[in-house]
Every structure is written in structure tokens, then in C-alpha cells.
Design an enzyme around this catalytic site. Structure first.
Site, PDB file in Angstrom:
ATOM      1  N   GLY A 175      32.645   4.059  12.726  1.00  0.00           N
ATOM      2  CA  GLY A 175      33.231   3.282  11.636  1.00  0.00           C
ATOM      3  C   GLY A 175      32.300   3.133  10.440  1.00  0.00           C
ATOM      4  O   GLY A 175      32.743   3.184   9.292  1.00  0.00           O
ATOM      5  N   THR A 176      31.018   2.955  10.716  1.00  0.00           N
ATOM      6  CA  THR A 176      30.054   2.750   9.628  1.00  0.00           C
ATOM      7  C   THR A 176      30.028   3.962   8.702  1.00  0.00           C
ATOM      8  O   THR A 176      30.200   3.838   7.483  1.00  0.00           O
ATOM      9  CB  THR A 176      28.648   2.501  10.231  1.00  0.00           C
ATOM     10  OG1 THR A 176      28.734   1.328  11.041  1.00  0.00           O
ATOM     11  CG2 THR A 176      27.586   2.335   9.173  1.00  0.00           C
ATOM     12  N   GLN A 226      39.115  -2.323  13.626  1.00  0.00           N
ATOM     13  CA  GLN A 226      39.541  -3.300  14.632  1.00  0.00           C
ATOM     14  C   GLN A 226      41.033  -3.241  14.913  1.00  0.00           C
ATOM     15  O   GLN A 226      41.528  -3.977  15.762  1.00  0.00           O
ATOM     16  CB  GLN A 226      39.139  -4.728  14.223  1.00  0.00           C
ATOM     17  CG  GLN A 226      37.637  -4.982  14.207  1.00  0.00           C
ATOM     18  CD  GLN A 226      36.995  -5.004  15.602  1.00  0.00           C
ATOM     19  OE1 GLN A 226      37.673  -4.944  16.630  1.00  0.00           O
ATOM     20  NE2 GLN A 226      35.675  -5.072  15.653  1.00  0.00           N
ATOM     21  N   SER A 252      37.201   3.864  14.598  1.00  0.00           N
ATOM     22  CA  SER A 252      36.030   4.082  15.447  1.00  0.00           C
ATOM     23  C   SER A 252      36.468   4.186  16.899  1.00  0.00           C
ATOM     24  O   SER A 252      37.355   3.455  17.346  1.00  0.00           O
ATOM     25  CB  SER A 252      35.066   2.910  15.255  1.00  0.00           C
ATOM     26  OG  SER A 252      33.970   3.041  16.125  1.00  0.00           O
ATOM     27  N   HIS A 306      34.629   3.672  19.867  1.00  0.00           N
ATOM     28  CA  HIS A 306      34.172   2.764  20.932  1.00  0.00           C
ATOM     29  C   HIS A 306      34.869   1.404  20.907  1.00  0.00           C
ATOM     30  O   HIS A 306      34.724   0.617  21.831  1.00  0.00           O
ATOM     31  CB  HIS A 306      32.643   2.591  20.893  1.00  0.00           C
ATOM     32  CG  HIS A 306      32.110   1.811  19.728  1.00  0.00           C
ATOM     33  ND1 HIS A 306      31.567   0.557  19.871  1.00  0.00           N
ATOM     34  CD2 HIS A 306      32.024   2.101  18.409  1.00  0.00           C
ATOM     35  CE1 HIS A 306      31.155   0.124  18.692  1.00  0.00           C
ATOM     36  NE2 HIS A 306      31.428   1.040  17.786  1.00  0.00           N
ATOM     37  N   THR A 323      26.494  19.415  13.113  1.00  0.00           N
ATOM     38  CA  THR A 323      27.304  19.974  14.205  1.00  0.00           C
ATOM     39  C   THR A 323      28.237  18.914  14.770  1.00  0.00           C
ATOM     40  O   THR A 323      27.838  17.778  14.994  1.00  0.00           O
ATOM     41  CB  THR A 323      26.374  20.515  15.318  1.00  0.00           C
ATOM     42  OG1 THR A 323      25.503  21.469  14.714  1.00  0.00           O
ATOM     43  CG2 THR A 323      27.167  21.171  16.431  1.00  0.00           C
ATOM     44  N   CYS A 329      26.997  -6.469  14.368  1.00  0.00           N
ATOM     45  CA  CYS A 329      26.113  -5.916  13.334  1.00  0.00           C
ATOM     46  C   CYS A 329      25.329  -7.009  12.637  1.00  0.00           C
ATOM     47  O   CYS A 329      24.427  -6.754  11.871  1.00  0.00           O
ATOM     48  CB  CYS A 329      26.945  -5.168  12.303  1.00  0.00           C
ATOM     49  SG  CYS A 329      28.175  -4.188  13.086  1.00  0.00           S
TER      50      CYS A 329
HETATM   51  C1  LIG Z   1      35.666  -3.885  11.068  1.00  0.00           C
HETATM   52  C2  LIG Z   1      34.554  -2.959  11.465  1.00  0.00           C
HETATM   53  N1  LIG Z   1      34.257  -1.916  10.685  1.00  0.00           N
HETATM   54  C3  LIG Z   1      33.292  -1.034  11.015  1.00  0.00           C
HETATM   55  C4  LIG Z   1      32.543  -1.190  12.157  1.00  0.00           C
HETATM   56  C5  LIG Z   1      31.477  -0.191  12.488  1.00  0.00           C
HETATM   57  O1  LIG Z   1      31.908   0.717  13.454  1.00  0.00           O
HETATM   58  P1  LIG Z   1      30.849   1.608  14.267  1.00  0.00           P
HETATM   59  O2  LIG Z   1      30.163   0.701  15.223  1.00  0.00           O
HETATM   60  O3  LIG Z   1      31.671   2.655  14.921  1.00  0.00           O
HETATM   61  O4  LIG Z   1      29.909   2.190  13.261  1.00  0.00           O
HETATM   62  C6  LIG Z   1      32.805  -2.280  12.998  1.00  0.00           C
HETATM   63  C7  LIG Z   1      31.983  -2.500  14.221  1.00  0.00           C
HETATM   64  O5  LIG Z   1      31.618  -3.626  14.523  1.00  0.00           O
HETATM   65  C8  LIG Z   1      33.845  -3.187  12.651  1.00  0.00           C
HETATM   66  O6  LIG Z   1      34.151  -4.238  13.424  1.00  0.00           O
END
Ligand SMILES: Cc1ncc(COP(=O)(O)O)c(C=O)c1O
Length: 372
Positions: free
Chosen positions: A70-71, A176, A196, A198, A234, A317
Site C-alpha cells: 500500500g505504501t 483497508q 495491499s 497483507h 523484478t 505505522c
Molecule cells: C489505509 C492504509 N494505507 C496504506 C497502508 C500501507 O500498506 P502497506 O503496509 O502494504 O505498505 C496501510 C497499512 O497500515 C493502511 O492502513
């Protein structure tokens, strides 16, 4: 794990996703860009995964790029939209995930103007506030779908109408919500979105970004050959295979999962007098934000940990950061009061008994019998 209530931070891997991951690691390990048969075979699997993810999201496969999560998806999307659009003003909220907040702050330091619209007491943006924030040179709106601290769902359709009417590009973080809500109601209305693996029981370090294919932009890392040049490096084919199986399963079983979550939340909410943050009691989003009376969230979290209840004081985070979650500040919550915040996040695999035990523990935290 019995007392794990931090599924919004991350989930254990689904068994079928794990199997797909291991199978792809063994049999589809070649570089998807290699021209020999092993590479072609891996590429075919990647193509199949891209088609499936695109179908699950209700978007064009040409706009789907696999990422490390997600990041990175948020970063690639925001970068692409800022390059594709014209203007120096951005609209967002303080309640976004740190990957969005940090990037927009960097933009601000580089000269972009930024308007951060507040959330009301229900944890929602007011569409009127957003409309008032629009300027002649607004290029981008970045507003999440589901909030990671309190689980509120933003009105994507209305926000999209505003964006379309004013020529603003719209990014929504769907990390989410993917697999937990119908994204067919979101995807057609945005220019980019991030998901994302996970967070929906797939492997970690995998995700996807959708960037509307009709947009023209220069990739963040030029010269890449993978993922249509949008993301260098990759491709993690086994991770993507595991992600795809996990996502497919969640979407297929969504109505069962949603009713289970509603039931678990009901059990929890009826087991105490809670101060819920945001209007989420009846929703099927598996996240609840609470303010504990006269107890610091950090202390409750540590005490919970001692008793094998694992929950958090906001998005993972933020771990190590001092202040309260941006979501609470965006809602105008007093900083002192916000210290008593905890986040609980549930799984459809849990039982009512597990949830009742958690409620009992939290109720007993207020009583003098628990050593403080
Ligand atoms: C709303 C939201 N965006 C992005 C992320 C980041 O995702 P990732 O951990 O896959 O980088 C999170 C993870 O906590 C999230 O809750």
C-alpha cells in the site's frame, strides 16, 4: 492467535494463499521478463493475476501495476497524478495513512499549496467543506476510502462528482477496504487507487496500484522495463499469486464475511458502555476506535499484551511516534483526550467468545482489582 485484535495492522496468511505462494515459488520462479519458456510461463501467471485483480476491482487491466504494498502504491499514484494533472493545489485530510500524509507534506515543502479538510464528529468529511476548499489550480484530491484508525467510510462517489466537475484528479487509498467492501462502487469513480495484500490475508510486501490508463505521466523511476515501466524491479510473482488467491477468496465470500463482522461488532458493543470514535457501530468494516475513560491507550495496550490481548493505539505505522492518530486530530479531538484511544480490528475467523473475553478485559480495566 486467540486474543489477536490487530487485523487492520496485518493478517495471518490464508492457507490457500500460502499454498499458491509456495507453488508459484517452486514452479513460476523465473523472471517474468526472460524470453525463455520458464520466463514466459511466469509471465503468463502474472498476466492471469493482473486480469483477476482487475476484475475484482472492476477496472481495466491495463491500469493495474503490482507493487511492494500500500505504501508504494500510494506513492506511485500520487506522483503519477501530480505529473498527469495541472495545478499546484492539493486537497486531502489529516486522517490519511502516513504514506499519503508524508508525501503530501513533502509536496508542500516543495511549494504546493495544501488544504487539509477536517472530519466531523462522525469521522466523515463534509462534501461541502471539500467543495469550498477547491481552488482554480487544484490538481489533486487524495481522500481515503476506509479510515485505518476508526473504520469510517468516506463518500467517494460525491467526492468524485466534485473532482469531475472541476477537472481535479482523484486518488483514494483503498487498502483497508479491498476484500472487505464492494469496490465496484469506488473504482470507476477515481483516477487512482491503492490496495495491499497483507490486509486481506495475502503475503506481506505485495500490493497493487491502479492508475487510469488514459492518464499520461512520466514514471517515478524512469527506464524500468517491468510493470509497463511504472515500477522498476523484478516482479514478485509468488507474492502476487498469493495475493490474488487471497483477494479472490475474500471477494467471493464477502457477504458471509460482512455478516460475521457485523455480528462480532454487535457482540462487542453490547458487552459494555463504550465511547466509540466515529459512526461505525452498524457498518461491516472490521475496525472500531474507542476512547477509554481515564485510561491511557498506551497503558491499556501494554496491559492487554500482558494478558495476551493484542490490539493497538492506532495505525501500526505510527508505532514509535509520540502524538495521537491524525484521524482524531482531524476530528478536532482534544490531544489529551486522544491519548486514551485504542483501535480494535476483527477477523471473520474469530468467535463471539473471543470478542466477549476482550470486552470483559476492557471492562475490568476500569475496576481497581486490575493492578495499574
Ligand atoms: C489505509 C492504509 N494505507 C496504506 C497502508 C500501507 O500498506 P502497506 O503496509 O502494504 O505498505 C496501510 C497499512 O497500515 C493502511 O492502513
Amino acid at each position: 492467535m486467540e486474543g489477536y485484535f490487530d487485523y487492520a495492522a496485518t493478517c495471518p496468511m490464508d492457507e490457500d494463499a500460502l499454498e499458491a505462494y509456495v507453488h508459484a515459488t517452486r514452479h513460476y520462479f523465473a523472471n517474468t521478463k526472460s524470453l525463455h519458456d520458464s520466463g514466459t510461463k511466469a509471465h503468463a501467471l502474472l498476466d492471469q493475476c493482473r486480469n483477476t485483480i482487475a476484475d475484482l476491482l472492476g477496472i481495466e487491466r491495463e491500469g493495474v501495476y503490482f507493487t511492494s504494498g500500500g505504501t508504494e502504491s500510494n506513492e506511485l499514484a500520487l506522483d503519477a497524478l501530480l505529473k498527469a494533472g495541472k495545478g499546484r493545489h492539493i486537497i486531502t485530510t489529516e486522517a490519511e495513512h502516513s504514506s499519503v500524509r508524508n508525501l503530501i507534506q513533502r509536496c508542500e515543502e516543495e511549494g504546493y499549496k495544501v488544504t487539509r479538510v477536517p472530519l466531523n464528529e462522525k469521522g466523515m468529511v463534509h462534501v461541502e467543506d471539500v467543495a469550498r476548499a477547491i481552488q482554480e489550480d487544484t490538481v489533486l484530491m487524495a481522500i481515503q476510502h476506509v479510515n485505518s484508525d476508526i473504520g469510517t467510510v468516506q463518500p467517494i462517489r460525491e467526492l468524485s462528482n466534485l473532482c469531475r466537475a472541476h477537472g481535479i484528479l482523484f486518488h483514494s487509498d483503498c487498502v483497508q477496504s479491498f476484500g472487505k467492501m464492494a469496490l465496484e462502487e469506488v473504482a470507476p469513480y477515481v483516477d487512482s487507487l491503492s490496495v495491499s495484500s497483507h490486509k486481506l490475508y495475502g503475503p506481506k510486501g505485495v500490493g497493487a496500484v491502479y492508475i487510469r490508463p488514459s492518464l499520461s505521466f512520466h514514471p517515478k523511476t524512469p527506464g524500468g522495463t517491468h510493470e509497463g515501466g511504472v515500477r522498476a524491479g523484478t516482479v514478485n510473482t509468488p507474492g502476487i499469486a498469493g495475493f490474488t488467491v487471497a483477494a479472490e477468496k475474500m471477494v467471493k465470500e464477502r457477504s458471509r464475511i460482512e455478516s460475521k463482522i457485523v455480528q462480532l461488532k454487535k457482540t462487542f458493543l453490547e458487552a459494555g458502555e463504550w465511547r466509540l470514535v466515529g459512526d461505525t457501530a452498524d457498518s461491516s468494516v472490521p475496525i472500531i476506535g474507542l476512547l477509554l475513560p481515564e485510561i491511557e491507550g498506551q497503558w491499556a495496550m501494554l496491559e492487554g499484551n500482558r494478558r495476551d490481548f493484542h490490539f493497538s493505539t492506532g495505525s501500526a505505522c505510527r508505532t514509535g511516534s509520540q502524538g495521537p492518530p491524525g484521524t482524531l486530530l482531524a476530528m478536532g479531538c482534544d490531544a489529551e483526550e486522544a491519548k486514551s484511544f485504542i483501535r480494535l480490528s476483527f477477523s471473520h475467523e474469530q468467535t463471539n467468545e473471543q470478542v466477549e473475553k476482550l470486552a470483559l478485559f476492557l471492562n475490568e480495566l476500569h475496576k481497581p482489582t486490575v493492578a495499574k
